[in-house]
Scaffold this motif. Structure first.
Motif, PDB file in Angstrom:
ATOM      1  N   ASN A  53      -1.559  20.148  10.753  1.00 24.71           N
ATOM      2  CA  ASN A  53      -3.149  20.721  11.194  1.00 24.71           C
ATOM      3  C   ASN A  53      -2.998  20.598  12.780  1.00 24.71           C
ATOM      4  OD1 ASN A  53      -4.927  21.366   8.687  1.00 24.71           O
ATOM      5  ND2 ASN A  53      -4.050  19.051   8.259  1.00 24.71           N
ATOM      6  N   LEU A  54      -2.851  21.699  13.621  1.00 20.21           N
ATOM      7  CA  LEU A  54      -2.545  21.770  15.171  1.00 20.21           C
ATOM      8  C   LEU A  54      -3.881  21.078  15.250  1.00 20.21           C
ATOM      9  CD1 LEU A  54      -0.964  25.222  15.944  1.00 20.21           C
ATOM     10  CD2 LEU A  54      -0.455  22.652  15.838  1.00 20.21           C
ATOM     11  N   ALA A  55      -5.429  20.476  15.016  1.00 18.97           N
ATOM     12  CA  ALA A  55      -6.467  20.013  15.848  1.00 18.97           C
ATOM     13  C   ALA A  55      -7.125  19.898  14.455  1.00 18.97           C
ATOM     14  CB  ALA A  55      -7.221  21.196  15.722  1.00 18.97           C
ATOM     15  N   PRO A  56      -6.519  18.134  14.355  1.00 24.52           N
ATOM     16  CA  PRO A  56      -6.607  17.329  12.935  1.00 24.52           C
ATOM     17  C   PRO A  56      -8.227  16.898  13.166  1.00 24.52           C
ATOM     18  CG  PRO A  56      -4.777  16.893  13.443  1.00 24.52           C
ATOM     19  CD  PRO A  56      -5.598  17.623  14.911  1.00 24.52           C
ATOM     20  N   ARG A  57      -9.098  16.797  11.920  1.00 29.28           N
ATOM     21  CA  ARG A  57     -10.605  16.742  12.094  1.00 29.28           C
ATOM     22  C   ARG A  57     -10.611  15.142  11.347  1.00 29.28           C
ATOM     23  NH1 ARG A  57     -10.924  21.430   9.860  1.00 29.28           N
ATOM     24  NH2 ARG A  57     -11.042  20.651   7.823  1.00 29.28           N
ATOM     25  N   GLU A  58     -11.923  14.183  11.602  1.00 32.50           N
ATOM     26  CA  GLU A  58     -12.107  13.320  11.646  1.00 32.50           C
ATOM     27  C   GLU A  58     -11.275  12.515   9.266  1.00 32.50           C
ATOM     28  OE1 GLU A  58     -15.423  10.017  10.234  1.00 32.50           O
ATOM     29  OE2 GLU A  58     -15.708  11.626  11.897  1.00 32.50           O
ATOM     30  N   THR A  59     -11.711  14.098   8.824  1.00 33.31           N
ATOM     31  CA  THR A  59     -11.031  14.252   7.705  1.00 33.31           C
ATOM     32  C   THR A  59      -9.684  13.390   7.443  1.00 33.31           C
ATOM     33  OG1 THR A  59     -11.498  16.134   7.255  1.00 33.31           O
ATOM     34  CG2 THR A  59     -13.159  15.067   6.576  1.00 33.31           C
ATOM     35  N   HIS A  60      -9.593  14.217   8.537  1.00 34.28           N
ATOM     36  CA  HIS A  60      -7.336  14.242   7.942  1.00 34.28           C
ATOM     37  C   HIS A  60      -7.154  12.990   8.200  1.00 34.28           C
ATOM     38  CE1 HIS A  60      -8.179  18.897   8.966  1.00 34.28           C
ATOM     39  NE2 HIS A  60      -7.399  18.723   8.021  1.00 34.28           N
ATOM     40  N   PHE A  61      -7.654  11.949   8.863  1.00 36.27           N
ATOM     41  CA  PHE A  61      -7.100  10.503   8.530  1.00 36.27           C
ATOM     42  C   PHE A  61      -7.745   9.838   7.831  1.00 36.27           C
ATOM     43  CE2 PHE A  61      -7.508  11.825  13.099  1.00 36.27           C
ATOM     44  CZ  PHE A  61      -6.361  11.406  14.481  1.00 36.27           C
ATOM     45  N   LEU A  62      -9.156  10.455   7.108  1.00 39.01           N
ATOM     46  CA  LEU A  62      -9.175   9.197   6.062  1.00 39.01           C
ATOM     47  C   LEU A  62      -7.657   9.366   4.482  1.00 39.01           C
ATOM     48  CD1 LEU A  62     -13.136  10.442   6.179  1.00 39.01           C
ATOM     49  CD2 LEU A  62     -11.558   8.750   7.069  1.00 39.01           C
ATOM     50  N   GLN A  63      -7.091   9.110   5.408  1.00 39.04           N
ATOM     51  CA  GLN A  63      -6.198   8.243   4.159  1.00 39.04           C
ATOM     52  C   GLN A  63      -6.255   7.304   3.543  1.00 39.04           C
ATOM     53  OE1 GLN A  63      -2.096  10.112   5.454  1.00 39.04           O
ATOM     54  NE2 GLN A  63      -3.381  11.284   6.918  1.00 39.04           N
ATOM     55  N   ASN A  64      -5.869   7.173   2.294  1.00 37.42           N
ATOM     56  CA  ASN A  64      -5.552   5.478   1.698  1.00 37.42           C
ATOM     57  C   ASN A  64      -4.640   4.672   2.302  1.00 37.42           C
ATOM     58  OD1 ASN A  64      -3.509   4.929   0.653  1.00 37.42           O
ATOM     59  ND2 ASN A  64      -4.813   5.784  -0.982  1.00 37.42           N
ATOM     60  N   GLY A  65      -4.820   3.732   2.829  1.00 35.03           N
ATOM     61  CA  GLY A  65      -3.689   2.925   3.296  1.00 35.03           C
ATOM     62  C   GLY A  65      -1.965   2.708   3.039  1.00 35.03           C
ATOM     63  N   ASN A  66      -2.115   2.906   1.427  1.00 34.73           N
ATOM     64  CA  ASN A  66      -0.567   3.580   0.503  1.00 34.73           C
ATOM     65  C   ASN A  66       0.221   4.685   1.680  1.00 34.73           C
ATOM     66  OD1 ASN A  66      -0.098   1.306  -1.106  1.00 34.73           O
ATOM     67  ND2 ASN A  66      -2.302   2.652  -2.079  1.00 34.73           N
ATOM     68  N   ALA A  67      -1.119   5.228   3.085  1.00 35.57           N
ATOM     69  CA  ALA A  67      -0.131   7.093   2.727  1.00 35.57           C
ATOM     70  C   ALA A  67       0.274   6.262   4.640  1.00 35.57           C
ATOM     71  CB  ALA A  67      -1.108   7.729   2.829  1.00 35.57           C
ATOM     72  N   GLN A  68       0.269   5.185   4.824  1.00 31.03           N
ATOM     73  CA  GLN A  68       0.761   4.438   6.254  1.00 31.03           C
ATOM     74  C   GLN A  68       2.454   4.740   6.130  1.00 31.03           C
ATOM     75  OE1 GLN A  68      -1.630   0.536   7.822  1.00 31.03           O
ATOM     76  NE2 GLN A  68      -1.172   0.774   5.536  1.00 31.03           N
ATOM     77  N   VAL A  69       3.066   5.060   7.274  1.00 31.78           N
ATOM     78  CA  VAL A  69       4.594   5.216   6.797  1.00 31.78           C
ATOM     79  C   VAL A  69       5.016   4.091   8.418  1.00 31.78           C
ATOM     80  CG1 VAL A  69       4.751   7.911   6.634  1.00 31.78           C
ATOM     81  CG2 VAL A  69       4.143   6.898   9.085  1.00 31.78           C
ATOM     82  N   ALA A  70       4.444   3.626   9.116  1.00 30.34           N
ATOM     83  CA  ALA A  70       4.166   2.349   9.612  1.00 30.34           C
ATOM     84  C   ALA A  70       2.574   1.944  10.295  1.00 30.34           C
ATOM     85  CB  ALA A  70       5.071   3.023  10.870  1.00 30.34           C
ATOM     86  N   ALA A  71       3.381   0.632  10.224  1.00 30.38           N
ATOM     87  CA  ALA A  71       2.391  -0.536  11.431  1.00 30.38           C
ATOM     88  C   ALA A  71       2.596  -1.855  11.259  1.00 30.38           C
ATOM     89  CB  ALA A  71       0.884  -0.172   9.827  1.00 30.38           C
ATOM     90  N   GLY A  72       1.752  -2.127  12.665  1.00 30.70           N
ATOM     91  CA  GLY A  72       2.266  -3.656  13.211  1.00 30.70           C
ATOM     92  C   GLY A  72       1.210  -3.785  14.382  1.00 30.70           C
ATOM     93  N   TYR A  73       1.414  -4.807  15.373  1.00 31.92           N
ATOM     94  CA  TYR A  73       0.815  -5.271  16.545  1.00 31.92           C
ATOM     95  C   TYR A  73       1.394  -6.353  17.046  1.00 31.92           C
ATOM     96  CZ  TYR A  73       1.157 -10.332  14.275  1.00 31.92           C
ATOM     97  OH  TYR A  73       1.984 -11.282  12.960  1.00 31.92           O
ATOM     98  N   THR A  74       1.144  -5.682  18.615  1.00 31.74           N
ATOM     99  CA  THR A  74       1.111  -6.822  19.520  1.00 31.74           C
ATOM    100  C   THR A  74       0.441  -8.086  19.964  1.00 31.74           C
ATOM    101  OG1 THR A  74       2.333  -4.743  20.426  1.00 31.74           O
ATOM    102  CG2 THR A  74       1.793  -6.951  21.822  1.00 31.74           C
ATOM    103  N   ILE A  75       1.447  -9.565  19.576  1.00 27.90           N
ATOM    104  CA  ILE A  75      -0.194 -10.568  20.446  1.00 27.90           C
ATOM    105  C   ILE A  75       0.888 -10.492  21.400  1.00 27.90           C
ATOM    106  CG2 ILE A  75       1.418 -11.703  19.135  1.00 27.90           C
ATOM    107  CD1 ILE A  75      -0.407 -13.507  18.618  1.00 27.90           C
ATOM    108  N   TYR A  76      -0.620 -10.242  22.893  1.00 22.48           N
ATOM    109  CA  TYR A  76      -0.216 -11.163  24.288  1.00 22.48           C
ATOM    110  C   TYR A  76      -0.957 -12.305  24.132  1.00 22.48           C
ATOM    111  CZ  TYR A  76      -0.755  -6.084  24.041  1.00 22.48           C
ATOM    112  OH  TYR A  76      -1.057  -3.997  23.631  1.00 22.48           O
ATOM    113  N   GLY A  77       0.219 -13.852  24.154  1.00 16.18           N
ATOM    114  CA  GLY A  77      -0.225 -15.189  24.468  1.00 16.18           C
ATOM    115  C   GLY A  77       1.187 -15.807  24.757  1.00 16.18           C
TER     116      GLY A  77
END
Length: 333
Positions: A140-164
């Motif tokens: 989709n060239l203009a994704p709507r909110e519904t296109h984000f509504l995938q469950n967590g198994n669909a994640q291709v990457a994730a993570g965090y940065t901690i500033y400490g």
């Protein structure tokens, strides 16, 4: 022996057949660069005039800190022109952010909490950035909110940065969890914590005890048993930790074990929890599971939940396997 930078690590993963697509590698590197900029701003604090309230509110109805707004802008600006994304969504914004028309569109969607735990920034407690990457369905060239509504198994990457005391970038794309520490002299994230694992057993738990009177019965039972210590049904002592910054809590659990709990409570019975499924629950569940832990809402695995709204909330129990299994079992009984 030469140190392995984030860029080198990602390139080596890309060279492994099918392990990491080139455009995903570039996207992760761009996120990391934005997080370096956020780190420098956070560390300057009052010297740069970035502490205090912004005088605005977010979609959640929460007062924004100046660094909430700054971090959000850093992530948008860094990622909009690279050609790897079709759209972004932020905990601080009501609607998805579309890539400006002059830039190419990519195959991914990016969701982020730009500054998790920002209520602590003025008192110099660790805060962080959380991110989640999804495929852009059907190009989709203009994704709507519904296109984000995938469950967590669909994640291709994730993570965090901690500033400490150190800034660390912690990443998974389904091959375990790897931690990189920012070398400020070199300006690079360096692999310092390969294959991070959550210990299966623990003697620590994290929960906001001031909300105890509002908890559901299974949570009250579980915490009462922990507090009973050696003389209680668990037969051993537990220590409580509470930082009120999810990134800091999860990072401690990845480092030495524990369970983090943010249950739903009776104050807002219509809401299934306090934390956001898409920006906090899913990415942290992906990280914890890839490190050998578990993450549930008490009744089901967080990454199996089908989201119905971009800013949907969720109850969270995550960390060492033995404890998450125990508190989840109490919800089922």
């Amino acid at each position: 022996m030469s140190r392995i930078t984030l860029s080198r690590f990602l390139i080596e993963q890309q060279r492994k057949a099918g392990s990491l697509p080139p455009d995903l590698r570039l996207l992760i590197e761009t996120i990391a660069r934005a997080c370096k900029a956020i780190s420098f701003a956070v560390n300057k604090g009052a010297l740069a005039g970035v502490l205090g309230e912004a005088g605005t509110g977010n979609i959640q109805g929460e007062a924004q800190k100046k660094m909430d707004v700054i971090a959000n802008d850093y992530l948008l600006d860094a990622n909009e022109w690279g050609g790897n994304l079709a759209a972004m969504a932020s905990e601080e914004m009501e609607l998805p952010y579309h890539i400006p028309g002059e830039y190419p569109k990519g195959d991914y969607l990016l969701l982020f909490d730009p500054l998790d735990g920002s209520s602590n920034i003025d008192v110099n407690i660790s805060v962080g950035t959380i991110f989640s990457i999804l495929h852009n369905p059907n190009g989709n060239l203009a994704p709507r909110e519904t296109h984000f509504l995938q469950n967590g198994n669909a994640q291709v990457a994730a993570g965090y940065t901690i500033y400490g005391p150190q800034t660390m970038f912690v990443l998974t794309f389904g091959n375990g969890v790897h931690g990189f520490t920012l070398d400020r002299e070199q300006g690079s994230f360096v692999l310092t914590h390969p294959d991070m694992r959550v210990p299966e057993t623990t003697g620590e738990f994290a929960i906001n005890m001031s909300n105890q009177r509002h908890w559901e019965a299974p949570v009250k039972r579980y915490v009462e048993e922990l507090l009973a210590g050696k003389t209680g049904p668990r037969g051993r002592d537990f220590n409580m930790r509470w930082i009120a910054s999810m990134v800091a809590e999860v990072h401690r659990i990845l480092t030495r074990g524990g369970i983090f709990m943010y249950p739903r409570d009776a104050r807002e019975p219509e809401k299934p929890g306090k934390l956001r499924l898409m920006y906090e629950g899913n990415p942290m569940a992906f990280v914890i599971e890839q490190a050998g832990g578990l993450a549930t809402n008490g009744y089901q695995r967080i990454m199996d939940i089908q989201p119905s709204a971009l800013h949907e909330r969720v109850a969270v129990f995550l960390g060492s396997r033995e404890e998450v299994e125990t508190v989840s079992a109490y919800h089922q009984s």
